[in-house]
Scaffold this active site. Structure first.
Site, PDB file in Angstrom:
ATOM      1  CG  HIS A  22      -2.306   0.483   0.990  1.00  0.00           C
ATOM      2  ND1 HIS A  22      -2.911   0.536  -0.252  1.00  0.00           N
ATOM      3  CD2 HIS A  22      -3.253   0.943   1.863  1.00  0.00           C
ATOM      4  CE1 HIS A  22      -4.139   1.014  -0.130  1.00  0.00           C
ATOM      5  NE2 HIS A  22      -4.369   1.272   1.147  1.00  0.00           N
ATOM      6  CG  ASN A  70      -8.736   5.973   6.154  1.00  0.00           C
ATOM      7  OD1 ASN A  70      -7.796   6.528   6.728  1.00  0.00           O
ATOM      8  ND2 ASN A  70      -9.615   5.219   6.795  1.00  0.00           N
ATOM      9  CG  ASP A  95      -1.727   0.871  -3.300  1.00  0.00           C
ATOM     10  OD1 ASP A  95      -1.932   2.066  -2.957  1.00  0.00           O
ATOM     11  OD2 ASP A  95      -2.441  -0.071  -2.922  1.00  0.00           O
ATOM     12  CG  ASN A 116     -10.595   3.311   1.283  1.00  0.00           C
ATOM     13  OD1 ASN A 116     -11.656   3.453   0.677  1.00  0.00           O
ATOM     14  ND2 ASN A 116     -10.355   2.268   2.046  1.00  0.00           N
TER      15      ASN A 116
END
Length: 193
Positions: A22, A70, A95, A116
C-alpha cells in the site's frame, strides 16, 4: 493543461507499514527525492513529509502525507491551498491492484476505483478529479475479501524487485510528464513490461 508542480505519494505512516504494498506511492516520491538529492522532512502545516526538488528545469513540491491513507485528502488540501495549486498541478502516486507488479501507468482524471486514498483526495478537492496519477502495479490477490490483508502485506523479493523496476520506469519518464508531453510519457511508460 497545467504543468505538474507537486508530486504526492500515498501510503500509511509508521515503520510497520514502510515495506507494505500500500506504500508504493511513498516509494516513488522517496525515489524522486533521492534522485533530486533532497530529503523529505516533517512539515506540520502539510501534515506530511515534504521537500522541494528540482528535476531538470522543473521546481517541484514533494509530499508524503503522514495521515493514514484514508485521510490523505487533508494533507493534499493543505498543500494545494498553501501554494494555490489546481488539481491538474498534482501528480498522485499510488498502488494499483489492477496492474501486475512491474507495471506502472499514468492516468489523468477518473474516479477513485475503490482506492480510499484517492477517494479522500477527490473529496478534499471538492470532488475535483482532474489530477494526474502514477498507478504503480502491485497485483491482485484474486479474491475481494483478501485485498485488505494483501495491500497491508509485504511483497516477496521477486515482486518487490518488479515494483522497483516500475518505479525506475516512472523516474525515467517523469521529465516528459513534467514537460507536459503526457502522450509520450504514457507511451514510454506503458510500453515497459
Amino acid at each position: 493543461m497545467s504543468q505538474v508542480t507537486a508530486i504526492i505519494g500515498l501510503g500509511n505512516p509508521g515503520a510497520e507499514y514502510d515495506a507494505t504494498r500500500h506504500n508504493a506511492g511513498f516509494w516513488l516520491v522517496e525515489a524522486i527525492a533521492r534522485s533530486a538529492h533532497t530529503e523529505l522532512r516533517p512539515e506540520k502545516k502539510f501534515l506530511g513529509l515534504y521537500a522541494k526538488a528540482r528535476i531538470g528545469d522543473h521546481e517541484l513540491h514533494l509530499l508524503n502525507p503522514t495521515t493514514f491513507m484514508n485521510r490523505s485528502g487533508a494533507s493534499v488540501a493543505a498543500l494545494t491551498q498553501f501554494f494555490k495549486l489546481a488539481p491538474d498541478n498534482l501528480l498522485v502516486a499510488h498502488d494499483e491492484l489492477d496492474l501486475p507488479p512491474g507495471q506502472a501507468r499514468y492516468k489523468t482524471g477518473g474516479g477513485h476505483g475503490g482506492h480510499n486514498g484517492l477517494r479522500d483526495i477527490i473529496s478534499a478537492l471538492g470532488n475535483q478529479k482532474q489530477f494526474h496519477r502514477a498507478r504503480i502495479g502491485i497485483g491482485h490477490p484474486g479474491e475481494a475479501h483478501q485485498v485488505v490483508n494483501y495491500v497491508l502485506g509485504r511483497p516477496g523479493k521477486t515482486e518487490r524487485e518488479a515494483i522497483e523496476s516500475a518505479l525506475d520506469a516512472c523516474l525515467a519518464t517523469l521529465p516528459l510528464a513534467l514537460s507536459g508531453d503526457w502522450a509520450k510519457a504514457m507511451n514510454c511508460l506503458h510500453s515497459v513490461k
